[in-house]
Design an enzyme around this catalytic site. Structure first.
Site, mmCIF file in Angstrom:
data_model
loop_
_atom_site.group_PDB
_atom_site.id
_atom_site.type_symbol
_atom_site.label_atom_id
_atom_site.label_comp_id
_atom_site.label_asym_id
_atom_site.label_seq_id
_atom_site.Cartn_x
_atom_site.Cartn_y
_atom_site.Cartn_z
ATOM 1 N N THR A 159 -20.174 -7.875 64.571
ATOM 2 C CA THR A 159 -20.997 -6.893 65.273
ATOM 3 C C THR A 159 -21.098 -5.601 64.485
ATOM 4 O O THR A 159 -22.186 -5.059 64.281
ATOM 5 C CB THR A 159 -20.367 -6.577 66.643
ATOM 6 O OG1 THR A 159 -19.963 -7.804 67.231
ATOM 7 C CG2 THR A 159 -21.338 -5.870 67.537
ATOM 8 N N GLU B 219 -13.161 6.850 58.402
ATOM 9 C CA GLU B 219 -13.516 7.542 59.647
ATOM 10 C C GLU B 219 -13.616 6.562 60.810
ATOM 11 O O GLU B 219 -13.229 6.863 61.942
ATOM 12 C CB GLU B 219 -14.841 8.288 59.456
ATOM 13 C CG GLU B 219 -15.295 9.111 60.636
ATOM 14 C CD GLU B 219 -14.356 10.256 60.959
ATOM 15 O OE1 GLU B 219 -13.543 10.084 61.896
ATOM 16 O OE2 GLU B 219 -14.411 11.299 60.279
ATOM 17 N N GLY C 242 -13.391 5.282 66.843
ATOM 18 C CA GLY C 242 -14.785 4.843 66.764
ATOM 19 C C GLY C 242 -15.740 5.872 66.218
ATOM 20 O O GLY C 242 -15.653 6.276 65.059
ATOM 21 N N ILE D 188 -16.161 9.017 67.060
ATOM 22 C CA ILE D 188 -15.719 10.417 67.053
ATOM 23 C C ILE D 188 -15.324 10.812 65.632
ATOM 24 O O ILE D 188 -14.476 10.157 65.041
ATOM 25 C CB ILE D 188 -14.503 10.615 67.982
ATOM 26 C CG1 ILE D 188 -14.804 10.108 69.397
ATOM 27 C CG2 ILE D 188 -14.063 12.071 67.991
ATOM 28 C CD1 ILE D 188 -13.588 10.132 70.318
ATOM 29 N N GLY E 213 -16.132 -8.411 78.024
ATOM 30 C CA GLY E 213 -16.114 -8.108 76.602
ATOM 31 C C GLY E 213 -15.422 -6.794 76.272
ATOM 32 O O GLY E 213 -15.457 -6.339 75.127
ATOM 33 N N GLU F 81 -10.187 -8.303 74.301
ATOM 34 C CA GLU F 81 -10.196 -9.525 73.494
ATOM 35 C C GLU F 81 -9.545 -10.669 74.260
ATOM 36 O O GLU F 81 -8.764 -10.446 75.192
ATOM 37 C CB GLU F 81 -9.378 -9.293 72.205
ATOM 38 C CG GLU F 81 -9.781 -8.105 71.387
ATOM 39 C CD GLU F 81 -10.973 -8.393 70.483
ATOM 40 O OE1 GLU F 81 -11.313 -9.579 70.301
ATOM 41 O OE2 GLU F 81 -11.575 -7.419 69.979
ATOM 42 N N LYS G 177 -3.794 3.993 65.056
ATOM 43 C CA LYS G 177 -4.635 5.185 64.966
ATOM 44 C C LYS G 177 -3.784 6.456 64.975
ATOM 45 O O LYS G 177 -4.047 7.405 64.236
ATOM 46 C CB LYS G 177 -5.627 5.201 66.132
ATOM 47 C CG LYS G 177 -6.605 4.026 66.093
ATOM 48 C CD LYS G 177 -7.334 3.895 67.421
ATOM 49 C CE LYS G 177 -8.282 2.700 67.433
ATOM 50 N NZ LYS G 177 -8.753 2.382 68.800
#
Lengths: 430, 430
Positions: free
Chosen positions: B14, B131, B136, B138, B189, B192, B207
């Site tokens: 995706t 990044e 995501g 941000i 969705g 997972e 993160k």
């Protein structure tokens, strides 16, 4: 190691002193970040003898800031004098012409002269950086120019003036009226002695115009911002907003609609649950909507010594590290003028509040004019405090065209039953 | 104009498809921003014939992504394969060695191998940009590395996993238990099929470790993150939190305390009025506290095709524009190891919930053990639903040392009156 980057700080008010403190506190770290020493060589201010809580004896002192542009011991000029004309403009222009990069917190200068200054910077191969000019410590310029650069931005909006947001927060929390809260804010240092730039929305309009230029890649157009401040807001409106589950915020909104750019600064009603509604007191927040990223919000202190110094330092570090970005994200000659959208053509819901005579037939009279202007009413509130012979009347419209609202309101203002003209506030849905 | 920047996209799930779409949609604009053409030359994925909604026929197809490192027609490798080992790691290492810049969304890879990879990138004079690996869309990496670079950062915290935040939001809004909400999230969705990385806090820990390295200028230390997920949370706790005006959030917290670094990912109680408490569903938010800027919050979509592609594009644009930043803000050899602070040494308030037998003397018994461990009780709640013979018992402590809480709880678990062992949740004050 590369040669030291030599800084001049022009303007030693609160922010200037903060910048001097920061550069001195972070000298070693700036070198670790950039591979260069960053060192202040020169300062300038009006009064050499004022105590600023910083030791400036090791720097060259310049009485007339404009002289900095000619100095051989300066690579970067930090302009913290302020004002769109006069010394600040002269210094920035002369510095760029002399091949010096400029870092500024001067939103008026960039909003009004940004296009010419951007060209001047490009012609001379130097940077013109202004992170501190918009939303204080929030790194929104970098986010728009670089961090979200992959997006087609459709909207940038936000709370851009901490003074107004403080006043509106206080009005809501205390029920007091604008004038009293403003006086307190002045006493606390949250508002200037002359509050015009803040409370009339000009400061927010400067910031909005700058962000809109970057977001929509077209020249900065401060004159194109439709600006209304918060002076006219009454505690009655704050209270009605609360009852209707809204908050009144002074919002800057820049939108790209069918190829035209809307720029407004004005009080808006936002849903109590919207993220922007929860931004209180002197805090600023900017909402960016991009086609790939969706909605991103940056929030933080919008003014003050520390936050402004933080943004100035970020620009200096970029320059020291050799990171260049076109002034408005793309080269000045790639900025494409776009038509302006007038707020009159906006579609949406509106809050309209009158003070009317407390007598029979008023609602019929007003609603008949509204009907003639295609204004459909979603809800109507009337408070029955008729001791004084007048009552507030509030209409929330369905989706309507703003021009129709304005025309209807103009016609209604001539009715005998209307004691105080309409307060019209757009309802912003997100 | 400078030569085109040639991109290979490895991994066409995706996100990979989103990156291809974005680069094609923004080709002209990227040139306006960077002065260079940005063009995809090469793609790689496992199944050449899958329909991805993008036309890849114009690109060279590589079956084994590792082969990209050797190609002459690639300047930048976009690694979207994922996983801290195997093909992703091999490709990134080989690409950096071959003098190619790397853009990746791979948080596990950077969290676990970031130090070596940063050195490799520096030795080869190329960029390693990530990044998209944190929060995501941000632009938090850019904010920490550049936009707030003038600050000494004392704390970075936030909601770093959209799946967990979605589950916690749903649990609160519906009153349902973890397992049922997880099943729904999987069907939608938002989670997972194997939710371990998300619900056990590992993804958030990746993160957090990356952000802590930048914030505190020391090597990334994923193993140093004390990690606890949300599986053990019960709807009972969600409900008590609500009664007490708190929200339970899975928070990543990295703090610099007296020169030592605390890194925790775990469910925390945050005041209902704290900005972070209002971040709902799949949204992520990061709070940065710096000495000059104060508190800044960045909020936005933490995952998904568009937001991730937005961040990948931002990195590509920086590389095309020649804007370089050390991988973790300072050169790898300037990252200074710092001692780790164990969460046991933290001071603060805690929520402790047991299920106990509904009989006389239970509170006396438990509170006596708490007293022996210097745990002072701020409030105590007991629900009287004794049909089942057991009741939840909740203690809110005053400020105490976390080790004392753990020792007390261990001792209390041996008491006969305890039916279900303690759920301990730290109360985070800001």
């Amino acid at each position: 190691m590369a040669e030291a980057l030599r800084i001049a700080v022009a303007g030693l008010g609160t922010v200037g002193a903060g910048v001097v403190k920061l550069i001195n506190a972070r000298a070693a770290e700036m070198t670790a970040r950039t591979g260069r020493m960053v060192t202040i060589t020169t300062v300038s201010a009006r009064d050499r003898n004022r105590d600023r809580g910083i030791d400036v004896s090791g720097y060259a002192w310049v009485d007339d800031a404009r002289d900095i542009a000619d100095r051989d011991d300066v690579d970067v000029v930090v302009e913290l004098i302020g004002g769109s004309e006069g010394v600040a403009k002269d210094l920035v222009e002369a510095s760029l012409r002399a091949g010096k990069s400029v870092v500024t917190a001067n939103k008026a200068l960039i909003a009004i002269h940004g296009n010419e200054l951007a060209k001047l910077a490009e012609e001379n191969g130097v940077a013109l950086a202004y992170e501190a000019a918009v939303a204080g410590g929030i790194p929104i310029i970098k986010a728009l120019r670089e961090g979200l650069a992959g997006n087609a931005v459709s909207r940038v909006s936000g709370i851009l003036n901490g003074t107004c947001n403080y006043i509106l927060t206080e009005m809501r929390e205390t029920g007091r009226d604008f004038a009293g809260v403003l006086a307190d804010a002045q006493a606390l240092g949250y508002a200037e002695a002359d509050p015009t730039f803040d409370v009339d929305g000009i400061d927010a309009a400067h910031k909005l115009a700058i962000m809109a230029a970057i977001a929509f890649k077209r020249p900065v157009d401060f004159d194109g911002v439709s600006t209304e401040g918060i002076r006219k807001l009454s505690s009655v409106d704050i209270e009605f907003a609360r009852e209707l589950d809204y908050r009144i915020k002074l919002l800057g909104v820049a939108e790209l609609n069918d190829g035209a750019v809307l720029q407004t600064v004005r009080p808006c009603m936002v849903s109590r649950d919207a993220p922007i509604a929860k931004v209180e007191s002197v805090t600023n927040a900017v909402v960016v909507e991009g086609d790939f990223v969706g909605q991103t919000i940056l929030e933080g202190p919008g003014a003050g010594e520390g936050p402004t110094a933080s943004s100035v330092a970020s620009d200096i570090i970029d320059i020291a590290a050799g990171r260049n970005c076109p002034v408005f994200g793309v080269r000045a000659d790639a900025l494409q003028p776009l038509p302006a959208q007038a707020p009159e053509s906006l579609f949406g819901r509106y809050y309209i509040r009158w003070i009317v005579k407390d007598q029979a037939g008023v609602i019929a009279e007003i609603s008949s004019v509204l009907r003639d202007h295609r204004i459909s009413i979603e809800s109507l509130l009337q408070r029955g405090d008729s001791d004084v012979g007048t009552v507030p009347l509030v209409i929330i419209t369905h989706g309507v065209v703003e021009a129709d609202v304005r025309n209807a309101v103009a016609e209604i203002s001539d009715l005998d039953c209307v004691v105080v003209d309409a307060q019209v506030i757009r309802i912003v849905e997100n």
